[in-house]
Design an enzyme around this catalytic site. Structure first.
Site, PDB file in Angstrom:
ATOM      1  N   CYS A 102      42.809  39.301  32.931  1.00  0.00           N
ATOM      2  CA  CYS A 102      42.366  40.713  32.885  1.00  0.00           C
ATOM      3  C   CYS A 102      43.017  41.507  34.017  1.00  0.00           C
ATOM      4  O   CYS A 102      43.427  42.646  33.826  1.00  0.00           O
ATOM      5  CB  CYS A 102      40.861  40.843  33.053  1.00  0.00           C
ATOM      6  SG  CYS A 102      39.893  39.642  32.170  1.00  0.00           S
ATOM      7  N   ASP A 103      43.058  40.936  35.217  1.00  0.00           N
ATOM      8  CA  ASP A 103      43.399  41.719  36.410  1.00  0.00           C
ATOM      9  C   ASP A 103      44.754  41.380  37.039  1.00  0.00           C
ATOM     10  O   ASP A 103      45.177  42.063  37.974  1.00  0.00           O
ATOM     11  CB  ASP A 103      42.301  41.518  37.485  1.00  0.00           C
ATOM     12  CG  ASP A 103      40.946  41.984  36.983  1.00  0.00           C
ATOM     13  OD1 ASP A 103      40.915  42.911  36.156  1.00  0.00           O
ATOM     14  OD2 ASP A 103      39.922  41.404  37.405  1.00  0.00           O
ATOM     15  N   CYS A 163      39.026  36.914  36.731  1.00  0.00           N
ATOM     16  CA  CYS A 163      39.765  36.866  35.467  1.00  0.00           C
ATOM     17  C   CYS A 163      41.225  37.236  35.697  1.00  0.00           C
ATOM     18  O   CYS A 163      41.570  38.423  35.792  1.00  0.00           O
ATOM     19  CB  CYS A 163      39.122  37.820  34.460  1.00  0.00           C
ATOM     20  SG  CYS A 163      40.003  37.865  32.897  1.00  0.00           S
TER      21      CYS A 163
END
Ligand code: NAP
Length: 311
Positions: A138-139, A135
């Site tokens: 997200c990261d 992701c």
């Protein structure tokens, strides 16, 4: 008399939440069951959605929130549990939750979507969360001014490449063929990013590092199978974006699945099994987008209403 739902929806992505809205508007007794605690499905992994009409540009997170707020406005209840079993009891379906509760319903809409496919190479599992991510939105922030690899050639990989190019010093996009399957607009954007290097006809064969990702081993997919042709690229992160696999293990024996595990149903979302309907990315269909998931949610409820009228 214990509660008997008209329809239970499993999964709170765009398909499930649209189905919830349509079911409430059809005055059905309904609930959406979602075990991950996350509402919005795969769009939450998308930094920018630019192809959902009415929103020229919106983050996946915000769009997911809007879907949930919309469903809540119509009074759709959400149940935060995993489903462990769906069984038939006469004309009723019994949906068993992880906490042991058994919910009874006339119809079920399967809207569990899909999860990330794994590369299945050495180091991937061991370094997952230590530089290997599925992701980018997200990261990606963990890789500010660092060098990363994105694997894949679809819309997700190309979008991830664009997104990461704004954060990272250098982004390698590694694709096993010499043509992306992603939309041309996105490919154009990716190619215009100065810090992106595309490696065609290449695949990652290993992810290396002790505690954290340090490099990837890559090999050419076209010209050679000679191991000496392997190269190592030093990177801090690996974003795997090679597609998805359907979340359909629970449906084996309940509905007809294709060889990849997608539930077979036409646009009317009828599975062919009494009282069982399917919507969204877990359904076998040619184009998987937020809009087609939402469309499935509406079509599935239309079929449920037809089913209940004849019940
Ligand atoms: P996808 O379209 O299935 O693409 C997967 C990519 O990964 C393909 O390029 C494929 O290569 C490659 N691949 C598959 N298995 C591999 C392996 N084992 N090793 C190396 N490469 C591998 O998946 P996606 O990009 O996640 O998209 C999923 C769906 O969501 C699609 O329908 C997509 O259009 C949709 N989506 C839409 C948007 C948008 O509209 N903005 C954004 C994200 C996703 P080949 O090309 O050689 O098969």
């Amino acid at each position: 008399m214990e509660n008997l739902y008209d329809v239970l929806i499993i999964g709170a992505g765009p398909a499930g939440m649209t189905a919830g809205i349509y079911a409430k508007r059809a005055e059905l007794s309904v609930a959406i069951i979602e075990g991950t605690g996350i509402y919005g499905g795969q769009i939450l992994n998308t930094y920018e959605v630019e192809n959902y009409p009415g929103f020229e540009s919106i983050s996946g997170l915000e769009l997911g929130d809007k879907f949930r707020a919309h469903a809540e406005k119509f009074g759709v209840p959400f149940i935060d549990e995993n489903v462990t079993k769906i069984t038939d009891a006469d004309k009723i379906k019994e949906v068993t939750l992880e906490n042991g509760d058994v919910l009874r319903t006339k119809a079920v809409i399967l809207a569990t979507g899909a999860r990330n496919r794994k590369l299945e190479v050495e180091g991937e599992e061991r370094l997952s969360g230590c530089g290997v991510s599925y992701c980018a939105t997200c990261d990606g922030g963990f890789f500010k001014n660092k060098e990363v690899v994105v694997c894949g050639g679809g819309n997700t990989a190309v979008e991830d490449g664009i997104f990461l190019s704004r954060i990272c010093k250098k982004v390698y996009v590694i694709h096993r063929r010499e043509e992306f399957r992603a939309d041309k607009t996105l490919v154009g954007k990716l190619k215009s990013c100065p810090n992106v290097e595309i490696l065609w006809n290449t695949k990652v064969t290993a992810i290396n590092g002790n505690e954290q990702v340090e490099s990837v081993t890559v090999t050419n997919t076209k010209d050679t199978t000679d191991e000496d042709e392997n190269q190592t690229i030093s990177v801090d992160g690996v974003f795997v974006a090679i597609g998805t696999v359907p979340e359909s293990e629970l449906y084996v024996g309940l509905a007809s699945l294709d060889e990849a595990g997608y539930v077979v149903a036409n646009e009317d979302c009828k599975t062919g099994t009494f009282g069982l309907f399917v919507a969204g990315d877990v359904r076998k269909k040619p184009i998987k987008q937020v809009i087609t998931a939402a469309s499935d949610g509406a079509n599935a409820v239309n079929s449920v209403v037809e089913f209940l009228n004849a019940y």
